[in-house]
Design a protein around this motif. Structure first.
Motif, mmCIF file in Angstrom:
data_model
loop_
_atom_site.group_PDB
_atom_site.id
_atom_site.type_symbol
_atom_site.label_atom_id
_atom_site.label_comp_id
_atom_site.label_asym_id
_atom_site.label_seq_id
_atom_site.Cartn_x
_atom_site.Cartn_y
_atom_site.Cartn_z
ATOM 1 N N ARG A 200 -13.176 1.584 -40.753
ATOM 2 C CA ARG A 200 -12.678 -0.021 -40.727
ATOM 3 C C ARG A 200 -11.458 0.606 -40.659
ATOM 4 O O ARG A 200 -11.667 0.454 -42.037
ATOM 5 C CB ARG A 200 -13.571 -1.717 -40.975
ATOM 6 N N GLU A 202 -9.684 -0.796 -42.763
ATOM 7 C CA GLU A 202 -9.212 -2.355 -43.785
ATOM 8 C C GLU A 202 -7.624 -1.972 -44.480
ATOM 9 O O GLU A 202 -7.467 -1.594 -44.277
ATOM 10 C CB GLU A 202 -10.041 -2.480 -44.867
ATOM 11 N N ARG A 211 -15.136 -1.741 -50.824
ATOM 12 C CA ARG A 211 -14.581 -1.825 -49.544
ATOM 13 C C ARG A 211 -14.167 -1.079 -49.235
ATOM 14 O O ARG A 211 -12.177 -0.378 -49.675
ATOM 15 C CB ARG A 211 -13.737 -2.772 -49.802
ATOM 16 N N THR A 212 -14.262 0.209 -48.625
ATOM 17 C CA THR A 212 -13.535 1.433 -48.143
ATOM 18 C C THR A 212 -13.202 1.425 -46.537
ATOM 19 O O THR A 212 -14.046 0.600 -45.832
ATOM 20 C CB THR A 212 -14.185 2.420 -48.332
ATOM 21 N N GLN A 217 -24.086 2.073 -42.570
ATOM 22 C CA GLN A 217 -24.425 0.602 -42.902
ATOM 23 C C GLN A 217 -25.630 0.996 -42.920
ATOM 24 O O GLN A 217 -26.203 1.516 -41.987
ATOM 25 C CB GLN A 217 -23.880 -0.141 -41.315
ATOM 26 N N GLU A 285 -20.057 -10.495 -51.269
ATOM 27 C CA GLU A 285 -20.822 -10.436 -50.502
ATOM 28 C C GLU A 285 -21.650 -8.852 -50.382
ATOM 29 O O GLU A 285 -20.940 -7.630 -50.339
ATOM 30 C CB GLU A 285 -20.167 -10.146 -48.567
ATOM 31 N N LEU A 286 -23.041 -8.887 -50.473
ATOM 32 C CA LEU A 286 -23.888 -7.468 -50.233
ATOM 33 C C LEU A 286 -24.166 -7.370 -48.848
ATOM 34 O O LEU A 286 -24.293 -6.365 -48.723
ATOM 35 C CB LEU A 286 -24.581 -7.874 -51.501
ATOM 36 N N SER A 327 -27.888 -7.430 -42.376
ATOM 37 C CA SER A 327 -26.494 -5.868 -42.420
ATOM 38 C C SER A 327 -26.475 -5.567 -44.223
ATOM 39 O O SER A 327 -26.012 -6.883 -44.149
ATOM 40 C CB SER A 327 -25.756 -6.197 -41.308
ATOM 41 N N GLY A 329 -24.334 -3.113 -46.155
ATOM 42 C CA GLY A 329 -23.527 -1.111 -46.325
ATOM 43 C C GLY A 329 -24.004 -0.645 -47.657
ATOM 44 O O GLY A 329 -24.379 -1.202 -48.729
ATOM 45 N N ARG A 332 -22.162 -0.468 -50.863
ATOM 46 C CA ARG A 332 -21.491 -1.621 -51.258
ATOM 47 C C ARG A 332 -22.606 -1.893 -52.475
ATOM 48 O O ARG A 332 -23.258 -1.936 -53.575
ATOM 49 C CB ARG A 332 -21.848 -2.560 -50.277
HETATM 50 P P1 ATP Z 1 -16.618 -8.196 -45.610
HETATM 51 O O1 ATP Z 1 -16.421 -9.934 -45.145
HETATM 52 O O2 ATP Z 1 -16.639 -8.014 -46.831
HETATM 53 O O3 ATP Z 1 -15.445 -7.560 -45.008
HETATM 54 P P2 ATP Z 1 -18.174 -8.476 -43.560
HETATM 55 O O4 ATP Z 1 -18.755 -9.674 -43.466
HETATM 56 O O5 ATP Z 1 -17.154 -8.456 -42.465
HETATM 57 O O6 ATP Z 1 -17.706 -8.628 -44.999
HETATM 58 P P3 ATP Z 1 -20.046 -7.612 -42.200
HETATM 59 O O7 ATP Z 1 -19.314 -7.127 -40.773
HETATM 60 O O8 ATP Z 1 -21.101 -8.378 -42.014
HETATM 61 O O9 ATP Z 1 -19.307 -7.751 -43.034
HETATM 62 O O10 ATP Z 1 -21.179 -6.385 -42.497
HETATM 63 C C1 ATP Z 1 -22.564 -6.326 -43.170
HETATM 64 C C2 ATP Z 1 -22.374 -5.249 -44.862
HETATM 65 O O11 ATP Z 1 -21.214 -3.812 -44.331
HETATM 66 C C3 ATP Z 1 -21.338 -6.158 -45.120
HETATM 67 O O12 ATP Z 1 -22.461 -6.780 -45.923
HETATM 68 C C4 ATP Z 1 -21.655 -5.167 -46.458
HETATM 69 O O13 ATP Z 1 -22.408 -4.369 -47.365
HETATM 70 C C5 ATP Z 1 -21.139 -4.099 -45.596
HETATM 71 N N1 ATP Z 1 -19.819 -3.653 -45.088
HETATM 72 C C6 ATP Z 1 -18.949 -4.011 -44.270
HETATM 73 N N2 ATP Z 1 -17.601 -4.117 -44.471
HETATM 74 C C7 ATP Z 1 -17.016 -2.667 -45.456
HETATM 75 C C8 ATP Z 1 -16.371 -2.072 -45.735
HETATM 76 N N3 ATP Z 1 -15.675 -1.988 -45.149
HETATM 77 N N4 ATP Z 1 -16.894 -1.228 -46.614
HETATM 78 C C9 ATP Z 1 -17.754 -1.060 -47.610
HETATM 79 N N5 ATP Z 1 -18.763 -1.866 -47.058
HETATM 80 C C10 ATP Z 1 -18.791 -2.558 -46.398
#
Ligand code: ATP
Length: 457
Positions: A200, A202, A211-212, A217, A285-286, A327, A329, A332
């Motif tokens: 992503r 980000e 957050r990377t 996942q 969020e984990l 789901s 990461g 994380r």
């Molecule tokens: P956030 O609100 O932190 O951006 P999200 O709600 O977009 O997360 P999901 O799309 O539900 O996240 O993704 C499921 C899981 O994947 C998250 O709970 C997290 O553990 C992990 N995850 C999501 N984005 C990232 C990221 N950029 N880097 C590391 N882990 C991630």
């Protein structure tokens, strides 16, 4: 104990858990590599997830789908069009921010997940939220920023060759749902899980590996009949917590459950609960558990024109399965483990850094430490016994004084050290030291197996 992120990061770098990505070229923003110990730990974590959710769960099967998929997948899932962040620029200093995060960082009890852009803009103006860089309130309107990485497949670079790096592993599962169900002759309810890289772009990556832009996942899509009366959401919420507390040792007091309210829920979800970990930089969020209804399958059915319904063998009815998605990461979860395990302890004769990793996660379970060069042969014999015969991953360290060697093993989380000393050759006994209690016991080499089993139970 509240830990400082700077100290934790420097420890993880110096011990070979995590390195800055592309470090010799000055790095690449927000990219991290996993060193020899980090790679072991990450593999252990993924293996434990796979064992718990796929191998040992009676309902589930596994999958390994591609990162690059037909772009129609992302049209159907809504990622092309909807997967974007609300961005605004500060007109004073030209810095760029995510509108939702600007608000949530100032008003920490507020969750603005479901807000429209106009609502975000209004709130920022009304509350006079300032730019974190220059402290002024003078922002542009919100613009959308697409989060999917784009690339081209093949030699021609035009719109027809555009493909995307997947932003989640879940869609690979939905797309192969019918194949998996048919070939494995699965009946509802059943789940399909997979572990893999997601990408992503980000806007605000950070907080180390929290957050990377490139991450892994571990996702499970659990399919069940719409008229199934069992509360599968509660079942998976319990399973996830069982894994967290009983498999990888995350303490209950270190996380909270947060139920999404109506405003925050995604339009397709009837219930979402986030498991949030208390990181040193704040609660984040984990693991997300969402009831996605039949949204994904119906979207793919519509877009692909393929029949994705399930023929119920008992009622002969055809319907689309509903889905619960837990789901998480990998990185994380790893960060939560690092934060919980890192300890600085004062001792009578100094201090030590301790990584209190659970046995099943520790990169090495045992370190074999010969006191003197003359004991190398015997030490290698014990190493072979533990590594090959008993199957516990172990390491061998002959350098430096024994106190320093113990400190190093404590600092990388090795639960047991075995010292081969002057008498081992004659009495076939070794000294075994427990990382957490630092207690030492002298035992016979042929009792090592039962000693370890006993300690672990
Ligand atoms: P956030 O609100 O932190 O951006 P999200 O709600 O977009 O997360 P999901 O799309 O539900 O996240 O993704 C499921 C899981 O994947 C998250 O709970 C997290 O553990 C992990 N995850 C999501 N984005 C990232 C990221 N950029 N880097 C590391 N882990 C991630």
């Amino acid at each position: 104990m509240k830990i400082e992120m700077e100290k934790l990061i420097s420890h993880l770098k110096s011990m070979g858990f995590v390195f800055q990505g592309s470090e010799i070229y000055g790095g690449l923003a927000n990219s991290w590599d996993y060193g020899p110990l980090g790679a072991e730990l990450k593999n252990n974590l993924k293996q434990l997830w796979w064992d718990f959710f796929i191998k040992k769960n009676p309902y589930n099967i596994g999958l390994d789908s591609s990162i690059i998929m037909n772009p129609k997948v992302w049209e159907a899932s809504g990622h092309i069009g909807n997967f974007n962040d609300p961005l605004l620029d500060c007109k004073e200093c030209n810095s760029r921010w995510r509108a939702d995060k600007l608000i949530e960082e100032k008003f920490i009890d507020l969750n603005v997940g479901g807000w429209q852009d106009s609502e975000l803009e209004e709130f920022i103006n009304e509350k006079k939220i300032t730019c974190p860089k220059c402290n002024k309130t003078n922002f542009t309107n919100i613009r959308k920023f697409a989060l999917m990485f784009k690339t081209n497949q093949g030699v021609v670079e035009d719109a027809s060759s555009t493909v995307y790096l997947r932003p989640e592993t879940a869609q690979g599962i939905f797309v192969q749902y019918k194949n998996a169900q048919r070939t494995l002759r699965k009946q509802l309810p059943f789940g399909i899980g997979q572990i893999g890289k997601s990408f992503r772009n980000e806007i605000t990556p950070g907080n180390f590996i929290f957050r990377t832009r490139e991450f892994e996942q571990m996702e499970l899509e659990f399919f069940f009949a719409p008229n199934d009366t069992k509360d599968w959401f509660e079942y998976w919420l319990d399973q996830v917590q069982d894994f967290l507390t009983n498999v990888i040792g995350i303490k209950k007091e270190n996380y909270i459950l947060r139920e999404h309210d109506k405003e925050e829920l995604a339009h397709y979800s009837s219930r979402t609960v986030d498991i949030e970990f208390k990181f040193p930089f704040g609660v984040g969020e984990l693991w997300g558990i969402a009831n996605r209804g039949d949204f994904d399958l119906s979207q793919h059915q519509k877009t692909s024109g393929q029949d994705l319904t399930y023929l119920d063998p008992i009622t002969n009815e055809k319907y689309l399965a509903n889905v619960i998605e837990p789901s998480v990461g990998v990185e994380r979860l790893l960060l939560a483990i690092f934060c919980q395990s890192y300890k600085e302890e004062k001792l009578d004769n100094g201090e030590r850094i301790l990584m209190q990793l659970p046995f099943n996660l520790a990169p090495y379970k045992v370190a074999i430490l010969p006191l003197q060069k003359q004991q190398i042969d015997k030490s290698l014999e014990v190493y072979e016994l533990i590594n090959k015969t008993l199957g516990y991953s172990s390491t061998f360290d002959e350098k430096g004084n024994i106190g320093k060697r113990y400190r190093r093993q404590d600092a990388i989380g090795t639960p047991f050290c075995i010292t081969i000393d002057f008498e081992t050759n004659s009495d076939n006994c070794v000294t075994i030291r427990n990382r957490d209690t630092m207690e030492q016991e002298r035992i016979s080499i042929n009792k090592i197996d039962s000693y370890l089993k006993n300690q672990l139970s």
